[in-house]
Each structure stands twice: as C-alpha cells, then as structure tokens.
Design an enzyme around this catalytic site. Structure first.
Site, mmCIF file in Angstrom:
data_model
loop_
_atom_site.group_PDB
_atom_site.id
_atom_site.type_symbol
_atom_site.label_atom_id
_atom_site.label_comp_id
_atom_site.label_asym_id
_atom_site.label_seq_id
_atom_site.Cartn_x
_atom_site.Cartn_y
_atom_site.Cartn_z
ATOM 1 N N GLY A 37 3.308 -7.068 -5.964
ATOM 2 C CA GLY A 37 1.781 -6.287 -6.147
ATOM 3 C C GLY A 37 2.881 -5.453 -6.501
ATOM 4 N N ASP A 91 8.247 -4.493 0.398
ATOM 5 C CA ASP A 91 7.254 -5.257 0.121
ATOM 6 C C ASP A 91 6.547 -3.431 -0.719
ATOM 7 O OD1 ASP A 91 4.611 -6.719 0.096
ATOM 8 O OD2 ASP A 91 5.751 -7.427 1.128
ATOM 9 N N GLU A 114 4.158 -13.312 2.634
ATOM 10 C CA GLU A 114 4.889 -12.188 2.853
ATOM 11 C C GLU A 114 5.033 -11.810 4.338
ATOM 12 O OE1 GLU A 114 2.481 -9.004 -0.885
ATOM 13 O OE2 GLU A 114 1.673 -9.536 1.174
#
Ligand code: A5P
Length: 237
Positions: A37, A91, A114
C-alpha cells in the site's frame, strides 16, 4: 490547490512520520514481513535508507508490487522456503478499531498474502494516518473478501443471500485479479459488531478464500496525526 489535495498532502506527511517511527522497531538480523500500500511505500523508503547505512534484515513481500519496489530499493528479500516464521511484519490498514486493534485490510487487494504473513509473524505493527482509526469497524470501508475466480457469480449470490452486500471489484470493466489470480468481493456493512464471528461466517461460504477482517493479529498501531505520532497497544481482555 483543492481541499482534497491539501488533505492528501497532510495524510502523506502523517504516513511518512509514522513510517519513520515504525522502522525504529526493526533490529539487526530480523526477518520482516513487508505489507502493501501507499503507507508501506514510505516504510520501504525508510527501511532502505537504514539498510544503506548497514542494517541487516531480510523481507518477505506480501505482493508483487512490494516485491518490485523492494528490489528497486535494494531491500534483500526472502521467502517461506528459507524462513518459516517472521519476527516482525509491517503493514498498513484500511480501518483500525480503537481498543481491540482489529482491522479491515485489502483495499489494495493483497489481503490473503498479508494475512498469511501476519499469522506467521511474532509481531504485527500497523502503520496508518489518523483518518483510519474508527470506533467501530465497517462504518466507512467495505470488507474485501477474496474468492476463487471459478464460479464467482454463484459465490457472489451466496454472499448476497448471507446479507454481505457484495460487489465484485473491477478495474477497467474487468474483474480485478489478485496476485494469486483470485477475485475480490467488497462487502458493505453499516458497522460490524462481532468481527471474529463475521470473519468465520464469510469463510464458511464455499469459494471464499479469505476475508479482510484481521482479528487479534495487530500487536501495535503507529498512528500519524496532526499532533504527531502516537502508539496504540492492544488491550488484553
Ligand atoms: C492492501 O491490500 C491493504 O491491506 C493495505 O494494507 C491497505 O489498503 C492500506 O493501504 P494504504 O496504505 O495505501 O492506505
């Protein structure tokens, strides 16, 4: 300059500040999980700078995008064949519930890898800007649900019948494909009361591979906000 670009500029600054703080948790010799991301892009930059100064770590990427970026930046990569467990996963997230630290993830489509990396990791540190912190999950963002591409039409019907309000994620008029070749149904809720129960119900639907609800996985949240960086720890009940 419009209001939206001012806001996203401010959020980028907050993400960068939080990334700097999160990379402080990284120690020599660690096996890292590398999330996906825009926030993780800042984390990778900071990590690469520390590696250039001598930090010795290896990372397992959660997406092809993160793998490519890490390679460009000179971050050494590894995989589960060489390392069966991870010391620290870093993350981003789409929503973080205050108190429980339960998460919604998967807006970037990398939720399955993930979640595997999060489950394999001793610690999961999530980096967000303050707009992602919510009192109750599912009030702003849908829950991404990864499903097999085979028979997806029927899986979508069964998700709908179970009250999950699914929409097939598309890109350029075609179904969005994850790195594993699967499809995503974004499921809308007006707030989620029991995230663990919802995760179980979603995964009980044949064809569903994983849900973007992460319960009991995050150990710490690093939040970039207008007042600086703050840390949220999970309250153990
Ligand atoms: C990727 O699939 C997601 O789980 C990301 O972690 C999440 O969408 C956060 O992304 P941003 O940092 O771009 O908001």
């Amino acid at each position: 300059v419009n209001a939206a670009s001012v806001r996203s500029g401010a959020e980028d600054g907050q993400k960068r500040a939080a990334a700097l703080r999160a990379v402080d948790e990284v120690e020599d010799g660690m096996v890292l999980g590398l999330g996906t991301g825009t926030t993780m892009a800042f984390v990778l930059d900071v990590l690469a700078a520390r590696i250039a100064k001598g930090l010795k770590v290896v990372g397992i990427p959660t997406s092809n995008r993160t793998e490519d970026r890490a390679q460009q930046l000179g971050i050494p990569l590894t995989n589960f064949a060489a390392h069966r467990s991870i010391d620290l996963a870093l993350d981003g997230a789409d929503e973080v519930e205050e108190g429980s630290l339960n998460l919604i993830k998967g807006a970037g489509g990398a939720l399955l890898r993930e979640k595997i990396v999060a489950a394999a990791s001793k610690r999961l540190v999530i980096i967000v800007d303050e707009t992602k912190i919510v009192q109750r999950l599912g009030t702003h963002r849908p829950v991404p649900v990864e499903m097999a591409s085979f028979g997806w039409q029927n899986v979508l019907d069964r998700l709908a019948a179970a009250g999950m309000a699914p929409t097939l994620r598309t890109i350029g008029g075609e179904p969005f494909r994850t790195d594993g070749g699967n499809y995503i149904a974004d499921c809308a809720f007006a707030g989620i009361d029991e995230p663990a129960r919802l995760d179980e119900r979603l995964k009980a639907i044949v064809g569903v591979i994983e849900s973007g609800i992460f319960v009991g996985l995050a150990t710490r949240i690093v939040v970039g906000g207008t007042g600086g960086v703050t840390i949220l720890e999970r309250k153990l009940s």
